[in-house]
Design a protein around this motif. Structure first.
Motif, PDB file in Angstrom:
ATOM      1  N   TYR A  54       0.851  -1.188   0.000  1.00  0.00           N
ATOM      2  CA  TYR A  54       0.000   0.000   0.000  1.00  0.00           C
ATOM      3  C   TYR A  54       0.889   1.241   0.000  1.00  0.00           C
ATOM      4  O   TYR A  54       2.104   1.156   0.164  1.00  0.00           O
ATOM      5  CB  TYR A  54      -0.941  -0.003   1.205  1.00  0.00           C
ATOM      6  CG  TYR A  54      -0.232  -0.033   2.541  1.00  0.00           C
ATOM      7  CD1 TYR A  54       0.275  -1.236   3.050  1.00  0.00           C
ATOM      8  CD2 TYR A  54      -0.058   1.132   3.286  1.00  0.00           C
ATOM      9  CE1 TYR A  54       0.925  -1.264   4.266  1.00  0.00           C
ATOM     10  CE2 TYR A  54       0.595   1.098   4.505  1.00  0.00           C
ATOM     11  CZ  TYR A  54       1.081  -0.095   5.001  1.00  0.00           C
ATOM     12  OH  TYR A  54       1.736  -0.129   6.199  1.00  0.00           O
ATOM     13  N   LYS A  55       0.255   2.379  -0.182  1.00  0.00           N
ATOM     14  CA  LYS A  55       1.015   3.637  -0.180  1.00  0.00           C
ATOM     15  C   LYS A  55       0.626   4.486   1.015  1.00  0.00           C
ATOM     16  O   LYS A  55      -0.572   4.641   1.313  1.00  0.00           O
ATOM     17  CB  LYS A  55       0.753   4.402  -1.478  1.00  0.00           C
ATOM     18  CG  LYS A  55       1.681   3.976  -2.576  1.00  0.00           C
ATOM     19  CD  LYS A  55       1.667   4.955  -3.723  1.00  0.00           C
ATOM     20  CE  LYS A  55       2.726   4.550  -4.756  1.00  0.00           C
ATOM     21  NZ  LYS A  55       2.570   5.272  -6.008  1.00  0.00           N
ATOM     22  N   GLU A  56       1.620   4.998   1.708  1.00  0.00           N
ATOM     23  CA  GLU A  56       1.349   5.881   2.823  1.00  0.00           C
ATOM     24  C   GLU A  56       2.117   7.163   2.558  1.00  0.00           C
ATOM     25  O   GLU A  56       3.343   7.149   2.481  1.00  0.00           O
ATOM     26  CB  GLU A  56       1.824   5.229   4.122  1.00  0.00           C
ATOM     27  CG  GLU A  56       1.186   5.830   5.362  1.00  0.00           C
ATOM     28  CD  GLU A  56       1.585   5.056   6.610  1.00  0.00           C
ATOM     29  OE1 GLU A  56       0.858   4.129   6.976  1.00  0.00           O
ATOM     30  OE2 GLU A  56       2.638   5.367   7.178  1.00  0.00           O
ATOM     31  N   ASN A  57       1.399   8.270   2.389  1.00  0.00           N
ATOM     32  CA  ASN A  57       2.004   9.557   2.013  1.00  0.00           C
ATOM     33  C   ASN A  57       2.912   9.416   0.797  1.00  0.00           C
ATOM     34  O   ASN A  57       4.021   9.942   0.766  1.00  0.00           O
ATOM     35  CB  ASN A  57       2.793  10.154   3.187  1.00  0.00           C
ATOM     36  CG  ASN A  57       1.924  10.360   4.409  1.00  0.00           C
ATOM     37  OD1 ASN A  57       0.735  10.690   4.292  1.00  0.00           O
ATOM     38  ND2 ASN A  57       2.501  10.157   5.573  1.00  0.00           N
ATOM     39  N   GLY A  58       2.448   8.669  -0.181  1.00  0.00           N
ATOM     40  CA  GLY A  58       3.201   8.502  -1.411  1.00  0.00           C
ATOM     41  C   GLY A  58       4.344   7.501  -1.324  1.00  0.00           C
ATOM     42  O   GLY A  58       5.022   7.239  -2.311  1.00  0.00           O
ATOM     43  N   VAL A  59       4.565   6.956  -0.144  1.00  0.00           N
ATOM     44  CA  VAL A  59       5.656   6.000   0.012  1.00  0.00           C
ATOM     45  C   VAL A  59       5.091   4.582  -0.018  1.00  0.00           C
ATOM     46  O   VAL A  59       4.135   4.263   0.684  1.00  0.00           O
ATOM     47  CB  VAL A  59       6.404   6.217   1.358  1.00  0.00           C
ATOM     48  CG1 VAL A  59       7.572   5.237   1.469  1.00  0.00           C
ATOM     49  CG2 VAL A  59       6.894   7.653   1.466  1.00  0.00           C
ATOM     50  N   LYS A  60       5.698   3.751  -0.866  1.00  0.00           N
ATOM     51  CA  LYS A  60       5.226   2.381  -0.979  1.00  0.00           C
ATOM     52  C   LYS A  60       5.602   1.577   0.270  1.00  0.00           C
ATOM     53  O   LYS A  60       6.741   1.608   0.723  1.00  0.00           O
ATOM     54  CB  LYS A  60       5.844   1.731  -2.221  1.00  0.00           C
ATOM     55  CG  LYS A  60       5.127   0.474  -2.615  1.00  0.00           C
ATOM     56  CD  LYS A  60       5.733  -0.134  -3.885  1.00  0.00           C
ATOM     57  CE  LYS A  60       5.301  -1.577  -3.971  1.00  0.00           C
ATOM     58  NZ  LYS A  60       6.262  -2.426  -4.632  1.00  0.00           N
ATOM     59  N   LYS A  61       4.600   0.901   0.840  1.00  0.00           N
ATOM     60  CA  LYS A  61       4.878   0.112   2.044  1.00  0.00           C
ATOM     61  C   LYS A  61       4.459  -1.335   1.819  1.00  0.00           C
ATOM     62  O   LYS A  61       3.583  -1.619   1.011  1.00  0.00           O
ATOM     63  CB  LYS A  61       4.069   0.657   3.218  1.00  0.00           C
ATOM     64  CG  LYS A  61       4.397   2.090   3.540  1.00  0.00           C
ATOM     65  CD  LYS A  61       4.882   2.205   4.949  1.00  0.00           C
ATOM     66  CE  LYS A  61       5.338   3.600   5.252  1.00  0.00           C
ATOM     67  NZ  LYS A  61       5.559   3.814   6.653  1.00  0.00           N
ATOM     68  N   GLU A  62       5.102  -2.204   2.535  1.00  0.00           N
ATOM     69  CA  GLU A  62       4.738  -3.619   2.444  1.00  0.00           C
ATOM     70  C   GLU A  62       4.357  -4.140   3.818  1.00  0.00           C
ATOM     71  O   GLU A  62       4.999  -3.810   4.809  1.00  0.00           O
ATOM     72  CB  GLU A  62       5.926  -4.418   1.890  1.00  0.00           C
ATOM     73  CG  GLU A  62       6.212  -4.090   0.446  1.00  0.00           C
ATOM     74  CD  GLU A  62       7.396  -4.864  -0.100  1.00  0.00           C
ATOM     75  OE1 GLU A  62       8.293  -5.223   0.683  1.00  0.00           O
ATOM     76  OE2 GLU A  62       7.415  -5.105  -1.320  1.00  0.00           O
ATOM     77  N   LEU A  63       3.309  -4.934   3.836  1.00  0.00           N
ATOM     78  CA  LEU A  63       2.857  -5.522   5.091  1.00  0.00           C
ATOM     79  C   LEU A  63       3.131  -7.019   5.076  1.00  0.00           C
ATOM     80  O   LEU A  63       2.644  -7.729   4.200  1.00  0.00           O
ATOM     81  CB  LEU A  63       1.356  -5.250   5.265  1.00  0.00           C
ATOM     82  CG  LEU A  63       0.706  -5.843   6.508  1.00  0.00           C
ATOM     83  CD1 LEU A  63       1.275  -5.199   7.766  1.00  0.00           C
ATOM     84  CD2 LEU A  63      -0.803  -5.634   6.458  1.00  0.00           C
ATOM     85  N   TYR A  64       3.945  -7.444   6.012  1.00  0.00           N
ATOM     86  CA  TYR A  64       4.317  -8.858   6.080  1.00  0.00           C
ATOM     87  C   TYR A  64       3.739  -9.544   7.309  1.00  0.00           C
ATOM     88  O   TYR A  64       3.681  -8.953   8.375  1.00  0.00           O
ATOM     89  CB  TYR A  64       5.847  -9.003   6.169  1.00  0.00           C
ATOM     90  CG  TYR A  64       6.537  -8.944   4.834  1.00  0.00           C
ATOM     91  CD1 TYR A  64       6.651 -10.083   4.050  1.00  0.00           C
ATOM     92  CD2 TYR A  64       7.073  -7.746   4.368  1.00  0.00           C
ATOM     93  CE1 TYR A  64       7.288 -10.033   2.823  1.00  0.00           C
ATOM     94  CE2 TYR A  64       7.711  -7.684   3.131  1.00  0.00           C
ATOM     95  CZ  TYR A  64       7.813  -8.834   2.362  1.00  0.00           C
ATOM     96  OH  TYR A  64       8.435  -8.787   1.158  1.00  0.00           O
ATOM     97  N   GLY A  65       3.355 -10.790   7.142  1.00  0.00           N
ATOM     98  CA  GLY A  65       3.095 -11.647   8.293  1.00  0.00           C
ATOM     99  C   GLY A  65       4.431 -12.279   8.613  1.00  0.00           C
ATOM    100  O   GLY A  65       5.076 -12.810   7.725  1.00  0.00           O
TER     101      GLY A  65
END
Ligand code: HEC
Length: 110
Positions: A54-65
């Motif tokens: 997802y993007k948070e303030n234009g920064v790409k983020k990844e969510l890992y289990g």
């Protein structure tokens, strides 16, 4: 000959339905505990998995289990019954978590 076949096959009919091993039981729970699968977020082998990007303030983020193959049984009981941002809170019994734990430990050795 007919009788012999009957005697040999009888145990399968009698025990067939509820004769599952701890390993199978743990696997079933890991795949579908209370309808929300651990494996969706932690991966089939419990070694972790990318859940979403997802993007948070234009920064790409990844969510890992995270990888949960090295978590102790005590930590697993604690984690599954406490509140997290992402992971749901389960009300699994200690026996159920123990079965999941054992399943993950067996998967790890594969
Ligand atoms: C919706 C995704 C999701 C599902 C479903 C899920 N988890 Fe998690 N789990 C996470 C995330 C993300 C974390 C990291 C902590 C956090 O942010 O919630 C985590 C953390 C953990 C931890 C702690 C890891 C550590 O290093 O301390 C354990 C143990 C764990 N999960 C076990 C399980 C088990 C067992 C199940 C199934 C009963 C399960 N999880 C289902 C997403 C999930």
């Amino acid at each position: 000959m007919k009788n012999l076949l009957f005697v040999v096959l009888l145990p399968f009919f009698v025990y067939g339905d509820d004769f599952i091993s701890d390993y199978e039981y743990g696997g079933m729970l890991y795949e579908n505990p209370r309808g929300v699968s651990c494996s969706k977020c932690h991966g089939k082998d419990a070694k972790g998995e990318l859940i979403a990007t997802y993007k948070e303030n234009g920064v790409k983020k990844e969510l890992y289990g995270p990888d949960i193959t090295n978590v102790t049984l005590e930590n697993m009981i604690q984690s599954t019954s406490s509140f997290h941002d992402v992971m749901p809170t389960y009300s699994l019994t200690n026996e159920e978590i123990k079965a999941i734990y054992k399943y993950i430990q067996t998967q790890k050795k594969k």
